[in-house]
Design a protein around this motif. Structure first.
Motif, short mmCIF file in Angstrom:
data_model
loop_
_atom_site.label_atom_id
_atom_site.label_comp_id
_atom_site.label_asym_id
_atom_site.label_seq_id
_atom_site.Cartn_x
_atom_site.Cartn_y
_atom_site.Cartn_z
N GLU A 32 -8.54 1.79 -1.27
CA GLU A 32 -8.35 0.67 -2.18
C GLU A 32 -7.87 -0.57 -1.42
O GLU A 32 -8.31 -1.70 -1.69
CB GLU A 32 -7.33 1.05 -3.26
N ALA A 33 -6.97 -0.36 -0.46
CA ALA A 33 -6.45 -1.48 0.34
C ALA A 33 -7.56 -2.12 1.16
O ALA A 33 -7.68 -3.36 1.21
CB ALA A 33 -5.33 -1.00 1.25
N VAL A 39 0.86 -1.18 0.00
CA VAL A 39 0.00 0.00 0.00
C VAL A 39 0.90 1.23 0.00
O VAL A 39 1.54 1.55 1.00
CB VAL A 39 -0.94 0.03 1.22
N GLU A 47 -1.66 -4.89 -4.82
CA GLU A 47 -1.11 -3.56 -4.59
C GLU A 47 -2.27 -2.57 -4.50
O GLU A 47 -3.31 -2.75 -5.14
CB GLU A 47 -0.18 -3.15 -5.73
N ALA A 48 -2.07 -1.51 -3.70
CA ALA A 48 -3.08 -0.47 -3.57
C ALA A 48 -2.40 0.88 -3.51
O ALA A 48 -1.33 1.02 -2.90
CB ALA A 48 -3.93 -0.70 -2.31
N THR A 66 -9.89 -4.20 -0.97
CA THR A 66 -9.31 -5.50 -1.33
C THR A 66 -9.50 -6.50 -0.20
O THR A 66 -9.89 -7.65 -0.44
CB THR A 66 -7.81 -5.35 -1.64
#
Length: 218
Positions: free
Chosen positions: A42-43, A11, A36-37, A46
């Protein structure tokens, strides 16, 4: 039967840096980057989607949520998930706050790749990773009974803490706004709140305090 590789999530809001870390990690026989973020939202998305991570490598300076806030949100979602902070910020100023937020270690981006890989393995074992210097500093603080040298600083929000650090590093409000992708009005609000919480009279007092704090942390 082949041993399963540890699943690593990266991240960081710098794509090239993520790419470099991914290349380094994927060369190792016991770990691989699976996601990946570019920011905290976004992390978290996920992880909420059910993707399994054995460890998260994360910067504390992100474009949306502060890294400290993301760590806490991750632990609310997956309490046992280990997070290793990988940051450009000085360990002396940031490591202890990262640990209080729930991180299991802290590595500065200037360190060689082998240090990062070693830190990942240490955290995966269930241990806390810090540099020898930072580890000694924290042990000394505990031994002398001085576990909270700057209680007022601990009242700052993650964003205010970042702004204080950047002020102490000599940055203007305009520069801080650009570095954190915030408006100048937001930075000025943070400066006012920092002054209020730290009982500082004016902007000059704030700069003196921040500069002294940075020098003491290093």
């Amino acid at each position: 039967m082949l041993a399963l590789k540890a699943q690593v999530m990266l991240v960081d809001d710098h794509a090239m840096l993520r790419h470099g870390m991914a290349m380094l990690i994927n060369l190792e026989p016991d770990m691989e980057v699976f996601a990946e973020a570019g920011d905290g939202d976004e992390a978290l998305a996920t992880l909420k989607a059910g993707h399994h991570a054995d460890i998260v490598l994360m910067d504390v300076s992100l474009k949306t949520l502060s890294g400290f806030e993301v760590i806490k949100s991750m632990h609310n979602l997956i309490p046992a998930l280990p997070v290793l902070v990988v940051s450009m910020h000085d360990e002396g100023a940031y490591a202890e706050r990262a640990l209080r937020a729930g991180a299991r270690g802290y590595v500065m981006k200037q360190e060689p790749g082998e240090v990062l890989v070693s830190a990942i393995r240490e955290v995966l074992k269930g241990n806390v990773y810090l540099s020898k210097q930072m580890h000694a500093r924290l042990l000394n603080r505990v031994a002398t009974g001085n576990s909270e040298p700057e209680p007022l600083i601990n009242s700052l929000t993650p964003s205010e803490f970042e702004v204080l650090h950047l002020i102490g590093s000599g940055h203007s409000s305009q520069e801080i706004a650009r570095l954190l992708s915030r408006s100048i009005k937001t930075i000025e609000t943070h400066r006012f709140n920092i002054r209020t919480k730290l009982n500082l009279r004016d902007g000059a007092d704030l700069i003196r305090y921040a500069t002294h704090w940075i020098s003491e942390a290093q």
